[in-house]
Design an enzyme around this catalytic site. Structure first.
Site, mmCIF file in Angstrom:
data_model
loop_
_atom_site.group_PDB
_atom_site.id
_atom_site.type_symbol
_atom_site.label_atom_id
_atom_site.label_comp_id
_atom_site.label_asym_id
_atom_site.label_seq_id
_atom_site.Cartn_x
_atom_site.Cartn_y
_atom_site.Cartn_z
ATOM 1 N N SER A 89 0.828 -1.189 0.000
ATOM 2 C CA SER A 89 0.000 0.000 0.000
ATOM 3 C C SER A 89 0.880 1.264 0.000
ATOM 4 O O SER A 89 1.700 1.423 -0.892
ATOM 5 C CB SER A 89 -0.964 -0.049 1.194
ATOM 6 O OG SER A 89 -2.020 0.861 1.039
ATOM 7 N N LEU A 90 0.758 2.138 0.991
ATOM 8 C CA LEU A 90 1.607 3.327 1.037
ATOM 9 C C LEU A 90 3.085 2.949 0.983
ATOM 10 O O LEU A 90 3.901 3.656 0.377
ATOM 11 C CB LEU A 90 1.313 4.135 2.301
ATOM 12 C CG LEU A 90 2.192 5.365 2.552
ATOM 13 C CD1 LEU A 90 2.095 6.365 1.409
ATOM 14 C CD2 LEU A 90 1.845 6.015 3.885
#
Length: 257
Positions: A89-90
């Site tokens: 994700s991030l």
């Protein structure tokens, strides 16, 4: 070793180094259990940014650029052997920013990049920004995402500790976009969750824009947090990639000294 770098089972003689970047609100604990599944020829390092775990009372970063500026000089010395970047994700986008910095400085790139649970860095966030909401509204959004245990969400004392980090990470995740042109000569694997409605296959495919070699996209059981709920599937994929990379690199390993 820097407090940014968690090395749960140091293997200085390992053939390859796996550097892992957590998702928003996450920490190195996602990755430290992986040492039990990885081979003895793999040295695992997980990134621990301020504001989480043992660094809970440090001020977290809420912008991508200063975060990566701080990380870069810590990553460069780790390139003394073949390196794989893994981000979820991030964490995928933080790792990508580091790739762009390494290329800009003419430094060695990782021998493989694994982007997990993330749309390409040029993609806008699907959801409206949430990091600026009131505490109650923000916690409701966290509940909808299904990544924070209900017992934590309902514990006001714990949430008072975690909210600054979550807001900071969400601000980066919700405002960051990569808008420059770059082509990276780095093999790419993309992992996605079959039930991740925010990051379907079409959004995973957008990573290809920045890489010269065809991306290997693999879908796994689970929603956005398949990295936690189906960790064994992820480590199986990672082990397979490591084996392929080492087989490919064996003739040229001497250049790492």
């Amino acid at each position: 070793m820097s407090k940014w770098l968690v090395n749960p089972l140091p293997r200085p003689d390992a053939d390859i180094r796996l550097i892992c970047f957590p998702y928003a609100g996450g920490n190195a604990a996602t990755y430290t259990p992986w040492t039990k599944q990885l081979g003895e020829n793999v040295d695992l390092i997980a990134i621990q940014a301020p504001g989480r775990a043992a660094r809970l009372f440090e001020t977290p970063y809420d912008e991508m650029e200063p975060l990566v500026d701080e990380l870069l000089p810590l990553i460069v010395p780790l390139l003394d052997k073949p390196v794989i970047f893994f981000g979820h994700s991030l964490g995928s986008r933080v790792a990508f920013e580091l790739l762009t910095r390494l290329k800009a400085r003419g430094l060695s790139l990782p021998v493989h990049f694994i982007a997990s649970g993330s749309a390409g860095p040029q993609e806008k966030a699907l959801r409206k920004p949430t990091y600026h909401l009131s505490d109650d509204e923000f916690k409701a959004e966290l509940s909808d995402l299904n990544g924070t245990p209900k017992a934590v969400l309902e514990n006001e004392e714990l949430m008072s500790l975690f909210l600054p980090l979550l807001r900071a990470d969400f601000k980066i995740a919700e405002t960051y976009r990569y808008t420059s042109d770059i082509t990276l000569d780095c093999p790419l694997t993309i992992l996605g969750g079959e039930d991740d409605t925010d990051i379907p296959l079409s959004r995973l495919q957008t990573w290809q824009e920045f890489f010269s070699s065809p991306a290997d996209i693999q879908m796994l059981s689970g929603d956005h947090f398949f990295i936690d709920n189906h960790a064994h599937l992820v480590t199986d994929k990672v082990n397979g990639i490591i084996s392929q990379v080492l087989n490919r690199l064996t003739p040229s390993m001497s250049r790492y000294g």
